[in-house]
Write an enzyme that holds these catalytic residues in place. Structure first.
Site, PDB file in Angstrom:
ATOM      1  N   CYS A   1      30.652  21.510  69.684  1.00 38.10           N
ATOM      2  CA  CYS A   1      31.609  20.938  68.886  1.00 38.10           C
ATOM      3  C   CYS A   1      30.791  20.127  67.747  1.00 38.10           C
ATOM      4  O   CYS A   1      30.888  20.302  66.437  1.00 38.10           O
ATOM      5  CB  CYS A   1      32.881  20.279  69.366  1.00 38.10           C
ATOM      6  SG  CYS A   1      32.099  18.848  70.276  1.00 38.10           S
TER       7      CYS A   1
ATOM      8  N   HIS B   1      34.771  14.843  71.399  1.00 39.33           N
ATOM      9  CA  HIS B   1      34.802  16.267  70.704  1.00 39.33           C
ATOM     10  C   HIS B   1      35.191  15.765  69.255  1.00 39.33           C
ATOM     11  O   HIS B   1      35.887  14.908  68.815  1.00 39.33           O
ATOM     12  CB  HIS B   1      36.271  16.960  71.284  1.00 39.33           C
ATOM     13  CG  HIS B   1      36.509  18.314  70.797  1.00 39.33           C
ATOM     14  ND1 HIS B   1      35.652  19.163  71.320  1.00 39.33           N
ATOM     15  CD2 HIS B   1      37.225  18.795  69.705  1.00 39.33           C
ATOM     16  CE1 HIS B   1      35.619  20.506  70.601  1.00 39.33           C
ATOM     17  NE2 HIS B   1      37.120  19.947  69.773  1.00 39.33           N
TER      18      HIS B   1
ATOM     19  N   HIS C   1      37.108  23.825  64.430  1.00 37.72           N
ATOM     20  CA  HIS C   1      36.339  23.118  65.543  1.00 37.72           C
ATOM     21  C   HIS C   1      35.892  24.455  66.750  1.00 37.72           C
ATOM     22  O   HIS C   1      36.307  25.506  66.664  1.00 37.72           O
ATOM     23  CB  HIS C   1      37.032  22.136  66.374  1.00 37.72           C
ATOM     24  CG  HIS C   1      38.214  22.615  67.410  1.00 37.72           C
ATOM     25  ND1 HIS C   1      38.506  22.168  68.407  1.00 37.72           N
ATOM     26  CD2 HIS C   1      39.153  23.522  67.207  1.00 37.72           C
ATOM     27  CE1 HIS C   1      39.302  22.721  69.184  1.00 37.72           C
ATOM     28  NE2 HIS C   1      39.879  23.730  68.364  1.00 37.72           N
TER      29      HIS C   1
END
Length: 346
Positions: free
Chosen positions: A261, A309, A321
């Site tokens: 990520c 994240h 993402h």
């Protein structure tokens, strides 16, 4: 009187006793029933929730791994620089020692006779006196050379001490990398096993389909996102992320063909000439914080309380993402995960 009191006591038995036992047992059963209702074992979480938890835990470990690797790389670079600098200092020291040895040898060869006797025996006293003055100046240079050698020795020892510190730091970071890597491997293995026990429909709900579907979903919003980006660098980052839709998630990867990520947003802004930190918890401080209501395409959006994240906002409540190893880089709603904050990089 005592006999009278005894005669009024009823024996435990018969119908009365059975009734008492029944009441007690009934009360016990009722209490157990209520207690069981209050402390009933929780129903097992859905398999998908368990997989999500394992992926989140793996991602937390991944970001810690990325941070430790960044520090290990820095320690390795500093160690290499120190080693190069030590080698250069050693070369300077060797050269100074050679010069010092030449001066010492010359003085030894010229120092066999008493100066007064050498003056008396000299065919040219004026030339001798000039030579004596030169020798005195050479002695001064000799002392200066000694001072330089001492200073260079101290410099080399200082450099070697700093190098020892970096070696220790690098060893610590490598051990930390090993621990995080084991955690990541364990969590991802457990998630993979949990996925393998799920039905195809359940797996599809987690993986979100194929890379082709992810690219198709993202293509419709690309032009709008680019037009709404606050500047050319943010637009370039968004364009890069769109190009990478469908790319696989690989922990620790920063492209060009696979990403985690934080690696995805790092690579997106790297394509625009902007350098970002490697980890989510450092990236959130890499620009100006903005509220969720102020989001513009190109902003970094962060999730979970540990800032574990990150995605790249593309407008209309959507982001691109890299979710986890079971799903490719894709478009997803920002509201899909607990929102923790946002940063405008440029």
């Amino acid at each position: 009187m005592a006999a009278h009191r005894r005669s009024r006591q009823r024996p435990v038995g018969g119908t009365t006793a059975r009734a008492a036992v029944t009441v007690v047992l009934a009360g016990t059963a009722t209490a157990a029933g209520f207690d069981g209702a209050a402390h009933a074992a929780p129903r097992p979480a859905p398999a998908g929730a368990d997989v999500d938890r394992l992926y989140r835990e793996a991602e937390v470990a991944t970001e810690k791994y990325n941070g430790a690797k960044e520090k290990a790389d820095s320690a390795r670079e500093r160690l290499c620089d120190l080693q190069d600098e030590t080698a250069r200092a050693q070369a300077r020291l060797n050269k100074a020692r050679e010069a010092l040895g030449a001066v010492a040898a010359a003085q030894y060869r010229a120092g066999g006779l008493d100066p007064a006797l050498r003056l008396m025996l000299s065919d040219d006293p004026d030339a001798y006196l000039d030579g004596a003055a030169l020798a005195e100046r050479a002695g001064s240079r000799h002392h200066a050379e000694l001072g330089r050698v001492r200073a260079q020795l101290r410099e080399i020892e200082k450099l070697r001490g700093a190098a020892r510190v970096e070696v220790k730091t690098l060893t610590t970071r490598r051990a930390e990398l090993g621990r995080h890597k084991r955690t990541i491997t364990e969590k991802l293995s457990a998630a993979h096993q949990a996925l393998s026990r799920m039905s195809p429909e359940e797996r599809a709900g987690i993986t979100g389909g194929t890379g082709r579907a992810a690219r198709s979903a993202g293509g419709t919003a690309r032009d709008t996102a680019l037009s709404q980006a606050p500047n050319a660098r943010a637009a370039q980052a968004v364009a890069y992320a769109h190009q990478k839709l469908g790319s696989p998630y690989v922990w620790g990867a920063t492209g060009p063909d696979a990403f985690d990520c934080s690696g995805l947003v790092l690579a997106a802004y790297r394509s625009a000439g902007v350098s970002l930190p490697r980890t989510t918890y450092a990236q959130i401080d890499a620009g100006r914080r903005v509220s969720r209501s102020e989001l513009l395409p190109g902003d970094l959006v962060f999730f979970y309380s540990g800032i574990s994240h990150v995605g790249l906002y593309i407008g209309n409540g959507q982001m691109i993402h890299a979710p986890n190893p079971s799903a490719p880089v894709r478009v997803a709603p920002v509201g899909q995960m607990p929102f923790a904050g946002a940063t405008r990089v440029v």
